[in-house]
Write a protein that holds these residues in place. Sequence first.
Motif, PDB file in Angstrom:
ATOM      1  N   UNK A  90       0.679  -1.399   0.073  1.00 44.38           N
ATOM      2  CA  UNK A  90       0.106   0.068  -0.073  1.00 44.38           C
ATOM      3  C   UNK A  90       0.830   1.401   0.011  1.00 44.38           C
ATOM      4  N   UNK A  91       0.277   2.315  -0.634  1.00 46.79           N
ATOM      5  CA  UNK A  91       0.818   3.385  -0.192  1.00 46.79           C
ATOM      6  C   UNK A  91      -0.202   4.691   0.211  1.00 46.79           C
ATOM      7  N   UNK A 131       4.403   3.747   3.266  1.00 46.10           N
ATOM      8  CA  UNK A 131       4.361   2.716   2.029  1.00 46.10           C
ATOM      9  C   UNK A 131       4.656   1.363   2.637  1.00 46.10           C
ATOM     10  N   UNK A 132       3.832   0.529   2.597  1.00 42.92           N
ATOM     11  CA  UNK A 132       3.928  -0.908   2.902  1.00 42.92           C
ATOM     12  C   UNK A 132       5.430  -1.644   2.264  1.00 42.92           C
ATOM     13  N   UNK A 133       6.105  -2.537   3.216  1.00 42.90           N
ATOM     14  CA  UNK A 133       7.314  -2.863   2.877  1.00 42.90           C
ATOM     15  C   UNK A 133       6.919  -3.879   1.476  1.00 42.90           C
ATOM     16  N   UNK A 134       5.895  -4.576   1.096  1.00 41.99           N
ATOM     17  CA  UNK A 134       5.632  -5.302   0.136  1.00 41.99           C
ATOM     18  C   UNK A 134       5.347  -4.486  -1.015  1.00 41.99           C
ATOM     19  N   UNK A 172       4.912  -0.019  -8.543  1.00 35.53           N
ATOM     20  CA  UNK A 172       3.912   0.667  -7.769  1.00 35.53           C
ATOM     21  C   UNK A 172       4.338   2.263  -7.495  1.00 35.53           C
ATOM     22  N   UNK A 173       5.559   2.219  -7.003  1.00 38.17           N
ATOM     23  CA  UNK A 173       5.898   3.661  -6.790  1.00 38.17           C
ATOM     24  C   UNK A 173       6.079   4.636  -8.043  1.00 38.17           C
ATOM     25  N   UNK A 174       6.592   3.900  -9.115  1.00 35.27           N
ATOM     26  CA  UNK A 174       6.731   4.675 -10.191  1.00 35.27           C
ATOM     27  C   UNK A 174       5.475   5.097 -10.770  1.00 35.27           C
ATOM     28  N   UNK A 217      10.297  -2.357  -1.872  1.00 38.19           N
ATOM     29  CA  UNK A 217      10.724  -0.981  -1.029  1.00 38.19           C
ATOM     30  C   UNK A 217      11.456  -1.789   0.317  1.00 38.19           C
ATOM     31  N   UNK A 218      10.393  -2.700   0.764  1.00 43.08           N
ATOM     32  CA  UNK A 218      11.329  -3.244   2.050  1.00 43.08           C
ATOM     33  C   UNK A 218      12.488  -4.230   1.694  1.00 43.08           C
TER      34      UNK A 218
END
Lengths: 290, 337
Positions: A59-60, A69-72, A77-79, A109-110
């Motif tokens: 999630x964001x 921002x969820x680690x998974x 998804x970020x971009x 991210x995590x």
Amino acid sequence: MGYQFITADSVPHALELLERYGRDARVICGGTDLMVRLHLKRLPECVFINIRNLEELRYIREEDGMVCIGAGTTLSTLENSLLLLGKAPALFQAAQVFADPNVRHSATVGGNIGNASPSADSAPPLLAFDGQVVVARKDGRRLLPIREFFTGVGRTALEPGELVTEVRFKPNPDSAFVKVGLRNAMAISVVNIAASVDLAQDGTMKDVRIAVGAVAPTPVRAVCAENCLRGRRPEEAVIRQAMDAIQTDIKPITDVRASERYRRIVAENMMRRVVLKACRICENEGGAGR
Amino acid sequence: MIKKGTGMACMFYPNGSTGKANPAGAFIKINHDGTAVLNIGATDIGQGSNTCMAQIAAQEMGLKLSQVRVVTGDTELTPYDAGTGACRVTYIAGNAVQKTARKAKRLLLDAAARKMGLIHSGQLVIEEGEIFLRYWPAKRMTIAEAATYSERILGQPIIAVDSYSPATMPLEEESGQGMPFEVSIYATQIAEVEVDTDTGEVKVTKLVAVHDCGKMLNPMLVEGQIEGGVVTGIGYGLYEQIIEDPVEGGIRNPSLATYQIPTSLDVPEDMVIDCVEIPEEKGPYGAKGVSEPTCNPTAPAIINAIYNATGVRIRDLPATREKVLFALRELERKEEG
């Protein structure tokens, strides 16, 4: 022992597995770092705790002015996040130039910060935002400033049994990221750098935070450079001073990708570029770190 | 700062070496259903030579492309070929295929002439799988009928074998003078670059490649070859290097993670590819090779463009970001000093 692979079906389940296997456990999500090391036979035997299926870690969202921002959450998804584009361009831009589209669909991210590579592209933006890492364990959770998270090449402040579940930070639209690798995709950064600037009405930088990667055993804040810039305008003479100062903030090595000298020159040049970009003075200069 | 520049490089490249025997063999049979099998030693390594060889055979025998089956890549079945390399397949194997197809066609026409009751086959034409009299097109038969007649009545299955090797012409021992190759391929490429003086990054923004490969037998394959060659040339000019370990020995970048080849983002979006078609009389249908030299002018054109943009002359490849940046610093130092 060999390798074992256990898929967790919830965060509590994952935490229980992490506690049970302790130092033998290795969290896997996107697998873009671990699978490479496994194939190269550079990964000690371990129990993989697979958290890839945990939708609750993807999630964001914004909570009380913080971006969480969820680690998974994957880099792709970020971009594609309009929230990040508008409020945290430094992280958005880092996601855009991260590896290649295939890797971005899997890498998280995590995982990127947990792997603790000195050149991790998501680390400088999170450091420049002075973010926090939410760390969970079976009997509770703690908040760790990202500045204390990285402890060495491939090492973090995580204890056995702990899992990164979220990164959170106060976003800043006046932020930017620049990456220099050996080519424009699938490149490990030779220097990556992020800046987050609090601009006053008159253009003075009330505060500035700069973080740079691939020039020390961990991604680092460029504190000396920040001190040169704080309270001043981004003018040529000021930036020149900061460029000299960043040399004391970094400690690059020569490796197969680049020499120490190249990293030092590029770090100072890119510091100028990223600060100007964050202040929106000369965007789209082209070239490195598009 | 971004500095822009343009550079050009020209080349000629030898094709069909004559120093020693350089043969390609071919074998063709025409079946009684009117299809043909072409058996060649030249192996398609992805460049599309199977298509090109089938085109030559089909054109020569008056068959449709779909009626020619190519057997290749198996030394147990196929005749000898000196190998896929040095641009020789289209030129040398192509000549072998054309010669062989001509022989097969001759047998076919002779059979047709016999069937039609003609004295000789001189006035017979093959087109689109049919054989007819030039001045009396109603008098016609299919290739299948002619092949069947030849096999079943004349007892002569349509099979043909031939080969091609450029006339061997050793160089003069004393002077080294002579004619080491039968033909030459020519090309010019122009590169436009942007040099980032803060990082040494060289971005090729546009590349124009114009080649003379004789008559293009398959323009799409030619374009693909040139594009591929240009990308290889960009790798040669800017990225690819083997890094040795001076202390331990061995290679420090023995994988594609560390040995950098260009990615799609390192290739110019604007690539102009064209050919000047000057038929080569010794080549099959006027064709010469195109493949290898497509990467030859790319790196020199880029290096010239870097010089044009910055005044920095890179003299050992690749022009990595580090090398370009240090050279820029060196130039600055000289200019100040």
